[in-house]
Design a protein around this motif. Sequence first.
Motif, PDB file in Angstrom:
ATOM      1  N   ASP A  92      -2.280  15.884  22.373  1.00  0.00           N
ATOM      2  CA  ASP A  92      -1.892  14.419  22.808  1.00  0.00           C
ATOM      3  C   ASP A  92      -3.480  14.048  24.042  1.00  0.00           C
ATOM      4  OD1 ASP A  92      -2.107  11.946  23.520  1.00  0.00           O
ATOM      5  OD2 ASP A  92       0.654  12.087  23.076  1.00  0.00           O
ATOM      6  N   VAL A  93      -4.254  13.368  23.406  1.00  0.00           N
ATOM      7  CA  VAL A  93      -5.604  13.662  24.166  1.00  0.00           C
ATOM      8  C   VAL A  93      -5.398  12.403  24.666  1.00  0.00           C
ATOM      9  CG1 VAL A  93      -8.104  12.912  24.486  1.00  0.00           C
ATOM     10  CG2 VAL A  93      -7.364  14.237  22.455  1.00  0.00           C
ATOM     11  N   ALA A  94      -4.480  11.275  24.498  1.00  0.00           N
ATOM     12  CA  ALA A  94      -4.662  10.639  25.715  1.00  0.00           C
ATOM     13  C   ALA A  94      -3.689  10.783  27.179  1.00  0.00           C
ATOM     14  CB  ALA A  94      -3.895   9.227  25.305  1.00  0.00           C
ATOM     15  N   SER A  95      -2.631  11.342  26.491  1.00  0.00           N
ATOM     16  CA  SER A  95      -1.974  12.242  27.861  1.00  0.00           C
ATOM     17  C   SER A  95      -2.964  12.796  28.906  1.00  0.00           C
ATOM     18  CB  SER A  95      -0.518  13.085  27.591  1.00  0.00           C
ATOM     19  OG  SER A  95      -0.750  14.430  27.087  1.00  0.00           O
ATOM     20  N   PHE A  96      -3.906  13.904  28.574  1.00  0.00           N
ATOM     21  CA  PHE A  96      -4.999  14.121  29.674  1.00  0.00           C
ATOM     22  C   PHE A  96      -5.528  13.003  30.742  1.00  0.00           C
ATOM     23  CE2 PHE A  96      -6.455  16.922  25.072  1.00  0.00           C
ATOM     24  CZ  PHE A  96      -4.855  16.784  25.557  1.00  0.00           C
ATOM     25  N   THR A  97      -5.918  12.287  30.288  1.00  0.00           N
ATOM     26  CA  THR A  97      -6.187  10.714  31.269  1.00  0.00           C
ATOM     27  C   THR A  97      -5.369   9.687  31.743  1.00  0.00           C
ATOM     28  OG1 THR A  97      -6.723   9.778  28.723  1.00  0.00           O
ATOM     29  CG2 THR A  97      -8.756  11.480  30.020  1.00  0.00           C
ATOM     30  N   GLY A  98      -4.188   9.892  31.312  1.00  0.00           N
ATOM     31  CA  GLY A  98      -3.373   8.907  31.635  1.00  0.00           C
ATOM     32  C   GLY A  98      -3.113   9.730  33.526  1.00  0.00           C
ATOM     33  N   PRO A  99      -1.712   8.905  33.792  1.00  0.00           N
ATOM     34  CA  PRO A  99      -0.947   9.051  35.178  1.00  0.00           C
ATOM     35  C   PRO A  99      -0.323  10.042  34.696  1.00  0.00           C
ATOM     36  CG  PRO A  99      -0.448   6.543  33.753  1.00  0.00           C
ATOM     37  CD  PRO A  99      -0.898   7.442  32.617  1.00  0.00           C
ATOM     38  N   GLY A 100      -0.856  10.973  35.308  1.00  0.00           N
ATOM     39  CA  GLY A 100      -0.421  12.472  35.822  1.00  0.00           C
ATOM     40  C   GLY A 100      -1.576  13.943  34.895  1.00  0.00           C
ATOM     41  N   GLY A 101      -2.300  12.949  34.536  1.00  0.00           N
ATOM     42  CA  GLY A 101      -3.192  13.673  33.623  1.00  0.00           C
ATOM     43  C   GLY A 101      -4.376  14.258  34.701  1.00  0.00           C
ATOM     44  N   GLY A 102      -4.993  14.815  33.411  1.00  0.00           N
ATOM     45  CA  GLY A 102      -6.521  16.007  34.186  1.00  0.00           C
ATOM     46  C   GLY A 102      -6.141  17.202  34.023  1.00  0.00           C
ATOM     47  N   ALA A 103      -7.251  17.670  35.141  1.00  0.00           N
ATOM     48  CA  ALA A 103      -7.459  20.007  34.655  1.00  0.00           C
ATOM     49  C   ALA A 103      -6.107  19.889  34.632  1.00  0.00           C
ATOM     50  CB  ALA A 103      -8.310  20.165  35.027  1.00  0.00           C
ATOM     51  N   SER A 104      -5.193  19.850  35.803  1.00  0.00           N
ATOM     52  CA  SER A 104      -3.585  21.256  35.900  1.00  0.00           C
ATOM     53  C   SER A 104      -3.277  20.310  34.845  1.00  0.00           C
ATOM     54  CB  SER A 104      -3.680  20.487  37.421  1.00  0.00           C
ATOM     55  OG  SER A 104      -3.399  18.879  38.027  1.00  0.00           O
ATOM     56  N   PHE A 153       0.900  16.763  20.786  1.00  0.00           N
ATOM     57  CA  PHE A 153       1.264  17.114  21.901  1.00  0.00           C
ATOM     58  C   PHE A 153       1.059  17.064  23.026  1.00  0.00           C
ATOM     59  CE2 PHE A 153       2.167  21.129  18.162  1.00  0.00           C
ATOM     60  CZ  PHE A 153       4.022  21.213  18.758  1.00  0.00           C
ATOM     61  N   ASP A 154       2.586  16.217  23.792  1.00  0.00           N
ATOM     62  CA  ASP A 154       1.850  16.286  25.081  1.00  0.00           C
ATOM     63  C   ASP A 154       2.383  16.651  25.800  1.00  0.00           C
ATOM     64  OD1 ASP A 154       4.563  15.064  24.809  1.00  0.00           O
ATOM     65  OD2 ASP A 154       4.432  13.106  25.267  1.00  0.00           O
ATOM     66  N   LEU A 155       2.923  17.241  27.194  1.00  0.00           N
ATOM     67  CA  LEU A 155       3.534  18.264  27.752  1.00  0.00           C
ATOM     68  C   LEU A 155       5.704  17.903  27.586  1.00  0.00           C
ATOM     69  CD1 LEU A 155       3.620  20.546  29.477  1.00  0.00           C
ATOM     70  CD2 LEU A 155       3.894  18.287  32.092  1.00  0.00           C
ATOM     71  N   ARG A 156       5.633  17.093  27.148  1.00  0.00           N
ATOM     72  CA  ARG A 156       7.085  16.769  26.822  1.00  0.00           C
ATOM     73  C   ARG A 156       8.189  16.908  25.917  1.00  0.00           C
ATOM     74  NH1 ARG A 156      10.082  10.762  27.445  1.00  0.00           N
ATOM     75  NH2 ARG A 156      10.211  11.521  29.471  1.00  0.00           N
ATOM     76  N   ALA A 157       6.410  16.733  24.676  1.00  0.00           N
ATOM     77  CA  ALA A 157       6.303  17.463  23.575  1.00  0.00           C
ATOM     78  C   ALA A 157       6.676  19.026  23.182  1.00  0.00           C
ATOM     79  CB  ALA A 157       6.049  17.015  22.318  1.00  0.00           C
ATOM     80  N   ALA A 158       5.849  19.524  23.876  1.00  0.00           N
ATOM     81  CA  ALA A 158       6.106  21.353  23.810  1.00  0.00           C
ATOM     82  C   ALA A 158       6.931  21.659  24.493  1.00  0.00           C
ATOM     83  CB  ALA A 158       4.394  21.743  24.844  1.00  0.00           C
ATOM     84  N   ARG A 159       7.498  21.097  25.517  1.00  0.00           N
ATOM     85  CA  ARG A 159       8.759  21.303  26.458  1.00  0.00           C
ATOM     86  C   ARG A 159      10.078  21.683  24.993  1.00  0.00           C
ATOM     87  NH1 ARG A 159       7.676  19.645  32.544  1.00  0.00           N
ATOM     88  NH2 ARG A 159       6.496  21.323  32.693  1.00  0.00           N
ATOM     89  N   ALA A 160      10.167  20.365  24.182  1.00  0.00           N
ATOM     90  CA  ALA A 160      11.155  20.040  22.732  1.00  0.00           C
ATOM     91  C   ALA A 160      10.952  21.401  22.448  1.00  0.00           C
ATOM     92  CB  ALA A 160      10.921  19.294  22.962  1.00  0.00           C
ATOM     93  N   PHE A 161       9.688  21.397  22.138  1.00  0.00           N
ATOM     94  CA  PHE A 161       9.535  22.711  21.114  1.00  0.00           C
ATOM     95  C   PHE A 161       9.159  23.802  21.845  1.00  0.00           C
ATOM     96  CE2 PHE A 161       6.305  26.021  18.752  1.00  0.00           C
ATOM     97  CZ  PHE A 161       6.402  25.608  17.610  1.00  0.00           C
ATOM     98  N   GLY A 162       9.590  24.695  22.364  1.00  0.00           N
ATOM     99  CA  GLY A 162       9.231  25.555  23.374  1.00  0.00           C
ATOM    100  C   GLY A 162      11.245  25.106  22.983  1.00  0.00           C
ATOM    101  N   ALA A 163      12.155  24.336  23.041  1.00  0.00           N
ATOM    102  CA  ALA A 163      13.442  24.798  22.975  1.00  0.00           C
ATOM    103  C   ALA A 163      13.380  24.727  22.005  1.00  0.00           C
ATOM    104  CB  ALA A 163      14.051  23.419  23.908  1.00  0.00           C
ATOM    105  N   ALA A 164      13.543  24.632  20.781  1.00  0.00           N
ATOM    106  CA  ALA A 164      13.526  24.646  19.394  1.00  0.00           C
ATOM    107  C   ALA A 164      13.687  25.849  19.070  1.00  0.00           C
ATOM    108  CB  ALA A 164      12.764  23.605  18.697  1.00  0.00           C
TER     109      ALA A 164
END
Length: 253
Positions: free
Chosen positions: A65-77, A28-39
């Motif tokens: 999705d660990v790669a999304s944690f550190t990619g552009p726009g990632g981080g603790a927030s 799960f990245d944020l987009r997939a999490a939101r798609a799951f919520g819509a489902a």
Amino acid sequence: MSPRGVEFAVDRGVAVIELDRPDVANAFDLRAARAFGAAVDAASKSEVRAISLTGRGARFCGGGDVASFTGPGGGASYMQLLATELEGHLRRLSALPTPVVAGVQGAVAGAGLALVLNADLTVAGASTRFAFAYPSIGLVPDCGVSWLLPRVIGKARAMEMALRGRVLTAEEALNWGLLTEVVDDDSVAARTAEVAREIADSPAASALGQTRRLLHEAWETERHLSAADEIKALVREYEGDQAPALISRFLQR
């Protein structure tokens, strides 16, 4: 592959939710999490009598999705937002008066465990492995895993998975109470669909959904409050469309 990461459809009363990021183990990245919520929102409609939850590809779900944690726009927030949203969607799934049947294969890890823990019945392929996984990247559980896992398999076994990195085979997960049944790897999809169809087509589908809700909510409710909720639900079902016909059939046996 779905650009959102989750596919949704309704087939004769069965809501089919399929994780669709097979190139990253359906993480799960944020987009997939939101798609799951819509489902989950779409699956809450009254015509849905059962929910099927599966993942496309070789592995059911590798968690976040660990790669999304550190990619552009990632981080603790970003991690905080992802964990908060996905956990909320899973709680809403758990609160639905609709049985959830999961079909899993390959690997179930991290937040993938949360998906299984929020299902009511889980069919697993014989080669599936189940891993806590969070400490392998220096993190702690999220998505309610620390609350759900010991309630499902017991404290000692949950600690074994969490602190010693115990990876369960499908047969071990079945024996520990994490699964409902184990089938051949190539039979997972068909068996999951079969179980979901059985529930959706049951003449007591409404009662099954309310029973699911009562069992889930009993974990967090005092006994006398749970008993009062049972009685209210009992009366509602008795006055509904399904129970009178089934009672009449029973009395005519």
